[in-house]
Design an enzyme around this catalytic site. Structure first.
Site, short mmCIF file in Angstrom:
data_model
loop_
_atom_site.label_atom_id
_atom_site.label_comp_id
_atom_site.label_asym_id
_atom_site.label_seq_id
_atom_site.Cartn_x
_atom_site.Cartn_y
_atom_site.Cartn_z
N GLY A 84 43.61 43.62 39.73
CA GLY A 84 44.63 43.67 40.77
C GLY A 84 44.70 42.35 41.50
O GLY A 84 44.30 41.31 40.97
N THR A 85 45.21 42.40 42.73
CA THR A 85 45.43 41.18 43.50
C THR A 85 44.14 40.41 43.74
O THR A 85 44.09 39.20 43.59
CB THR A 85 46.07 41.54 44.86
OG1 THR A 85 47.23 42.33 44.62
CG2 THR A 85 46.47 40.29 45.62
N THR A 120 38.80 42.77 39.90
CA THR A 120 38.82 43.10 38.48
C THR A 120 37.82 44.22 38.25
O THR A 120 36.71 44.19 38.81
CB THR A 120 38.45 41.88 37.63
OG1 THR A 120 39.36 40.81 37.93
CG2 THR A 120 38.55 42.20 36.15
N VAL A 121 38.20 45.20 37.44
CA VAL A 121 37.33 46.35 37.19
C VAL A 121 36.81 46.30 35.76
O VAL A 121 37.58 46.10 34.81
CB VAL A 121 38.08 47.69 37.44
CG1 VAL A 121 37.14 48.87 37.22
CG2 VAL A 121 38.67 47.73 38.84
N LYS A 151 33.92 47.49 40.24
CA LYS A 151 35.04 46.73 40.81
C LYS A 151 34.48 45.44 41.40
O LYS A 151 33.70 45.47 42.35
CB LYS A 151 35.72 47.57 41.90
CG LYS A 151 36.96 46.96 42.50
CD LYS A 151 37.59 47.99 43.46
CE LYS A 151 38.89 47.49 44.06
NZ LYS A 151 39.51 48.53 44.91
N ASP A 178 48.65 54.73 49.72
CA ASP A 178 49.08 54.05 48.49
C ASP A 178 48.95 54.99 47.30
O ASP A 178 48.45 54.62 46.24
CB ASP A 178 48.24 52.78 48.27
CG ASP A 178 48.87 51.85 47.22
OD1 ASP A 178 50.09 51.97 46.97
OD2 ASP A 178 48.14 51.00 46.66
#
Length: 472
Positions: A23-24, A27-28, A44, A137
């Site tokens: 994501g922004t 990283t997972v 994560k 969200d």
């Protein structure tokens, strides 16, 4: 410590392998614990250098919230660590990917599958709501599947979550535009009810294949969000009345007219009371014990009602049970109880018909006394139509709808009716109609429970999900 190069970072106690997503600012990775258990987890990794003040606050809120909660449909935070380069959130691993991919590889989900999934999400949302936590969200990308074989949904990514009482209002824009409640964009002022809108968008996408504001450009999306047009539901696929009702009430642009949290959790399509759980079998068994007692006492109507209520819990108990032998034993018991309920239904139906005939003279007198009250007379005519439908084979649902429509009017008229003979007759008629409607409601539920039990007799839930959702 973080390792050099472009590979996954190194973390004491774990072996990080494939990248699951990014994501922004995070990283997972999929990872294995080095301990004897070799537990599989998702880690994560948040690069410290990518964090600004807002993202630090989001991360701290996510850790704070997830540390303090445990729920079967919320991803568990097992631990968190940090080094000079990264912050690591060690999470429960979900092997089934996210709900967005699950929906789009199958195009749409059948209503029964969507309902099971929505129950699971509603259960998680209720848990959060009781603790004054808003996710802010909610979207398919933030909902994970425990596996593809026996999928259970897990709510994830609490980066935008907030502790919010029902009366708290916020002004900071959070979430994803496709799933964002209109008031977040149009008024920049919102409260916890935005999560209800997002649940409606998720359900809409599951049933119709795309969210209601799907657009080719951001300007088109903005126009749809800012519009005052009512969200229209496609005519296909065909959906139950309860499902359409819930969708329309969730996707209400005006938050003051949107379904409330309590009404959402209690909605008949969500039906959290009968959600598959470890308690389902115990509750079913307790009701059967009461049903048998009433049956032995000769109270057929009470026994039938209790058997029907028990079936409402036996079906979720079958969904919940994973042991094949125990599942077969439950199915056998369900078959016995359904057979006895059918016998009792014939007895009670015969008794009810006799009561209806006995009440004809009082009903005719009430109709005669209602000649100067067109609204009352019309409501009584609807009740008569309901009785006619009830006597027709296979007309239970139509009859129930007519009974409910008639009672809605008659109860209002009864409240306004002055004392006197007409009021007495109207009160008696309302009581009779309510009893008939309740009886029919139980018959409809019993038929649905029997159908679902028969379906489960042929294939388990995971098979049902796979076969009904897979593209041919």
């Amino acid at each position: 410590m973080a390792g050099p190069g472009w590979g996954p970072p190194r973390l004491d106690g774990f072996i990080l392998t494939e990248r699951l997503g990014s994501g922004t600012y995070a990283t997972v990775y999929k990872a294995y614990a080095k301990k004897d258990t070799r537990e599989v987890v998702a880690i994560k990794c948040v690069a410290k250098k990518s964090l600004n003040k807002a993202s630090v606050e989001n991360l701290l809120t996510e850790i704070e919230i997830l540390k303090g909660i445990r729920h079967p449909h919320i991803v568990q935070l097992k631990d968190f660590q940090w080094d000079s380069d990264n912050i690591y959130l060690i999470m429960e691993f979900c092997a089934g990917g996210d709900l967005s991919r699950f929906i789009h590889t199958r195009r749409i989900l059948p209503e029964k599958v969507a309902r099971v999934f929505m129950q699971q999400l509603a259960s998680a949302l209720q848990f959060l709501h009781e603790r004054n936590i808003s996710h802010l969200d909610l979207k398919p990308q933030n909902i994970l599947l425990s596996s593809l074989e026996k999928p259970h949904l897990k709510l994830a990514d609490f980066g935008f979550a907030q502790h919010m009482s029902p009366w708290d209002e916020k002004h900071v824009l959070r979430g994803s535009p496709l799933y964002m409640a209109p008031e977040m964009v149009c008024q920049r002022q919102y409260d916890a009810r935005v999560d209800l809108w997002s649940m409606g968008v998720i359900l809409y996408e599951a049933l119709f294949g795309q969210p209601p504001f799907a657009s080719r450009s951001f300007s088109e999306l903005e126009e749809k969000i800012r519009s005052n047009r009512v969200i229209e539901l496609p005519l296909r696929p065909l959906l139950s009345r309860d499902c359409r009702d819930l969708l329309q009430r969730l996707l209400e642009r005006d938050p003051s007219r949107r379904i409330s949290f309590q009404d959402f959790f209690a909605h008949p399509w969500v039906d959290l009371e009968h959600m598959p759980s470890g308690e389902s079998l115990g509750r079913a068994t307790a009701l059967v014990v009461q049903a048998v007692k009433k049956d032995q006492e000769g109270d057929s109507a009470a026994a039938l009602s209790l058997y029907c209520k028990a079936l409402d819990f036996f079906v979720p108990a079958l969904h919940y049970e994973v042991d094949a032998q125990r599942k077969e034993a439950i199915k056998a018991k369900v078959g016995q109880y359904v057979s006895r309920a059918e016998e009792l239904k014939a007895i009670v139906s015969s008794s009810n018909q006799a009561l209806l005939r006995q009440g004809t003279s009082a009903r005719d007198l009430l109709r005669e006394m209602a000649r100067d009250k067109p609204r009352l007379l019309a409501a009584l005519e609807v009740a008569s139509a309901a009785m006619a439908k009830e006597e027709a084979a296979g007309g239970e649902q139509d009859a129930l709808d007519l009974y409910q429509h008639s009672l809605g009017e008659l109860l209002l008229l009864l409240a306004a009716e002055p004392p006197g003979r007409r009021r007495e007759l109207l009160h008696t008629e309302v009581q009779n109609l309510m009893a008939r409607a309740e009886y029919l409601k139980e018959q409809v539920k019993m038929r649905e429970s029997r159908w679902e039990a028969d379906t489960l007799d042929k294939e388990g839930l995971s098979e049902s999900v796979r076969s009904s959702c897979t593209l041919q």
